[in-house]
Design a protein around this motif. Structure first.
Motif, PDB file in Angstrom:
ATOM      1  N   SER A  49       0.828  -1.219   0.000  1.00  0.00           N
ATOM      2  CA  SER A  49       0.000   0.000   0.000  1.00  0.00           C
ATOM      3  C   SER A  49       0.854   1.258   0.000  1.00  0.00           C
ATOM      4  N   GLU A  50       1.923   1.257   0.794  1.00  0.00           N
ATOM      5  CA  GLU A  50       2.809   2.424   0.863  1.00  0.00           C
ATOM      6  C   GLU A  50       3.464   2.684  -0.494  1.00  0.00           C
ATOM      7  N   ILE A  51       3.863   1.630  -1.165  1.00  0.00           N
ATOM      8  CA  ILE A  51       4.486   1.779  -2.488  1.00  0.00           C
ATOM      9  C   ILE A  51       3.475   2.384  -3.461  1.00  0.00           C
ATOM     10  N   LYS A  52       2.262   1.862  -3.469  1.00  0.00           N
ATOM     11  CA  LYS A  52       1.241   2.339  -4.395  1.00  0.00           C
ATOM     12  C   LYS A  52       0.826   3.781  -4.103  1.00  0.00           C
ATOM     13  N   GLU A  53       0.706   4.116  -2.820  1.00  0.00           N
ATOM     14  CA  GLU A  53       0.232   5.442  -2.430  1.00  0.00           C
ATOM     15  C   GLU A  53       1.297   6.527  -2.562  1.00  0.00           C
ATOM     16  N   LYS A  54       2.537   6.202  -2.223  1.00  0.00           N
ATOM     17  CA  LYS A  54       3.589   7.222  -2.168  1.00  0.00           C
ATOM     18  C   LYS A  54       4.577   7.158  -3.325  1.00  0.00           C
ATOM     19  N   GLY A  55       4.547   6.053  -4.062  1.00  0.00           N
ATOM     20  CA  GLY A  55       5.420   5.929  -5.225  1.00  0.00           C
ATOM     21  C   GLY A  55       4.723   6.481  -6.462  1.00  0.00           C
ATOM     22  N   GLU A  56       5.494   6.634  -7.504  1.00  0.00           N
ATOM     23  CA  GLU A  56       4.959   7.125  -8.778  1.00  0.00           C
ATOM     24  C   GLU A  56       4.863   5.946  -9.741  1.00  0.00           C
ATOM     25  N   ALA A  57       3.636   5.636 -10.164  1.00  0.00           N
ATOM     26  CA  ALA A  57       3.425   4.511 -11.075  1.00  0.00           C
ATOM     27  C   ALA A  57       4.158   4.759 -12.392  1.00  0.00           C
ATOM     28  N   ILE A  58       4.789   3.724 -12.899  1.00  0.00           N
ATOM     29  CA  ILE A  58       5.498   3.792 -14.184  1.00  0.00           C
ATOM     30  C   ILE A  58       4.638   3.092 -15.220  1.00  0.00           C
ATOM     31  N   GLY A  59       4.408   3.745 -16.329  1.00  0.00           N
ATOM     32  CA  GLY A  59       3.573   3.181 -17.386  1.00  0.00           C
ATOM     33  C   GLY A  59       4.147   1.899 -17.964  1.00  0.00           C
ATOM     34  N   ALA A  60       3.258   1.050 -18.437  1.00  0.00           N
ATOM     35  CA  ALA A  60       3.662  -0.244 -18.993  1.00  0.00           C
ATOM     36  C   ALA A  60       4.544  -0.097 -20.234  1.00  0.00           C
ATOM     37  N   GLU A  61       4.429   1.039 -20.924  1.00  0.00           N
ATOM     38  CA  GLU A  61       5.242   1.251 -22.129  1.00  0.00           C
ATOM     39  C   GLU A  61       6.700   1.564 -21.801  1.00  0.00           C
ATOM     40  N   GLU A  62       6.957   1.944 -20.566  1.00  0.00           N
ATOM     41  CA  GLU A  62       8.324   2.253 -20.137  1.00  0.00           C
ATOM     42  C   GLU A  62       8.925   1.014 -19.481  1.00  0.00           C
ATOM     43  N   ILE A  63      10.013   0.504 -20.038  1.00  0.00           N
ATOM     44  CA  ILE A  63      10.637  -0.707 -19.519  1.00  0.00           C
ATOM     45  C   ILE A  63      11.911  -0.330 -18.770  1.00  0.00           C
ATOM     46  N   LEU A  64      11.883  -0.564 -17.473  1.00  0.00           N
ATOM     47  CA  LEU A  64      13.025  -0.244 -16.613  1.00  0.00           C
ATOM     48  C   LEU A  64      13.395  -1.458 -15.775  1.00  0.00           C
ATOM     49  N   GLU A  65      14.672  -1.567 -15.458  1.00  0.00           N
ATOM     50  CA  GLU A  65      15.118  -2.637 -14.569  1.00  0.00           C
ATOM     51  C   GLU A  65      14.691  -2.296 -13.143  1.00  0.00           C
ATOM     52  N   SER A  66      14.154  -3.267 -12.434  1.00  0.00           N
ATOM     53  CA  SER A  66      13.700  -3.053 -11.061  1.00  0.00           C
ATOM     54  C   SER A  66      14.865  -3.214 -10.086  1.00  0.00           C
ATOM     55  N   ASP A  67      14.944  -2.300  -9.120  1.00  0.00           N
ATOM     56  CA  ASP A  67      15.935  -2.409  -8.048  1.00  0.00           C
ATOM     57  C   ASP A  67      15.460  -3.379  -6.970  1.00  0.00           C
ATOM     58  N   ILE A  68      14.149  -3.406  -6.763  1.00  0.00           N
ATOM     59  CA  ILE A  68      13.541  -4.261  -5.745  1.00  0.00           C
ATOM     60  C   ILE A  68      12.312  -4.914  -6.354  1.00  0.00           C
ATOM     61  N   ILE A  69      12.117  -6.181  -6.055  1.00  0.00           N
ATOM     62  CA  ILE A  69      10.910  -6.882  -6.487  1.00  0.00           C
ATOM     63  C   ILE A  69      10.160  -7.304  -5.239  1.00  0.00           C
ATOM     64  N   VAL A  70       8.923  -6.819  -5.135  1.00  0.00           N
ATOM     65  CA  VAL A  70       8.079  -7.103  -3.976  1.00  0.00           C
ATOM     66  C   VAL A  70       7.088  -8.199  -4.368  1.00  0.00           C
ATOM     67  N   PRO A  71       6.969  -9.224  -3.544  1.00  0.00           N
ATOM     68  CA  PRO A  71       6.018 -10.287  -3.861  1.00  0.00           C
ATOM     69  C   PRO A  71       4.577  -9.773  -3.764  1.00  0.00           C
ATOM     70  N   PRO A  72       3.632 -10.483  -4.381  1.00  0.00           N
ATOM     71  CA  PRO A  72       2.232 -10.057  -4.339  1.00  0.00           C
ATOM     72  C   PRO A  72       1.614 -10.255  -2.953  1.00  0.00           C
ATOM     73  N   GLU A  73       0.478  -9.593  -2.731  1.00  0.00           N
ATOM     74  CA  GLU A  73      -0.211  -9.684  -1.440  1.00  0.00           C
ATOM     75  C   GLU A  73      -0.633 -11.098  -1.090  1.00  0.00           C
ATOM     76  N   ASP A  74      -0.863 -11.937  -2.101  1.00  0.00           N
ATOM     77  CA  ASP A  74      -1.334 -13.291  -1.825  1.00  0.00           C
ATOM     78  C   ASP A  74      -0.189 -14.283  -1.582  1.00  0.00           C
ATOM     79  N   LEU A  75       0.998 -13.764  -1.348  1.00  0.00           N
ATOM     80  CA  LEU A  75       2.145 -14.624  -1.027  1.00  0.00           C
ATOM     81  C   LEU A  75       1.813 -15.476   0.197  1.00  0.00           C
ATOM     82  N   SER A  76       2.072 -16.762   0.115  1.00  0.00           N
ATOM     83  CA  SER A  76       1.792 -17.623   1.267  1.00  0.00           C
ATOM     84  C   SER A  76       2.887 -17.440   2.327  1.00  0.00           C
TER      85      SER A  76
END
Length: 92
Positions: A49-76
């Motif tokens: 939630s913090e990432i979504k609320e305070k970060g700036e969404a990057i459009g799907a047309e822009e391809i950038l290497e991720s520094d951090i990969i966060v697992p989805p909310e449904d992670l067991s």
């Protein structure tokens, strides 16, 4: 810093947000080590939630290497045991 939330896209995060996210990440690591699945879920949702609320969404047309990969909310919790160890997903 570029953060990818698996299955949801990428966000550009300012340095101040990264510090906040690192604190949440460290708490998740501790909760996983303690075996506290309920609080783990709460903190993972908070992290995303913090990432979504305070970060700036990057459009799907822009391809950038991720520094951090966060697992989805449904992670067991079992999957979390392999991911949230040591320094967690966000290194100090």
């Amino acid at each position: 810093m570029i953060i990818r939330i698996m299955g949801e896209g990428q966000y550009r995060a300012p340095e101040a947000l990264c510090d906040e996210l690192n604190q949440i990440d460290n708490k998740i690591v501790a909760l996983v080590a303690e075996g506290n699945a309920e609080e783990f879920r709460t903190e993972l949702v908070k992290l995303i939630s913090e990432i979504k609320e305070k970060g700036e969404a990057i459009g799907a047309e822009e391809i950038l290497e991720s520094d951090i990969i966060v697992p989805p909310e449904d992670l067991s919790f079992e999957e979390a045991k392999a991911i949230f160890t040591g320094a967690g997903i966000i290194e100090d």
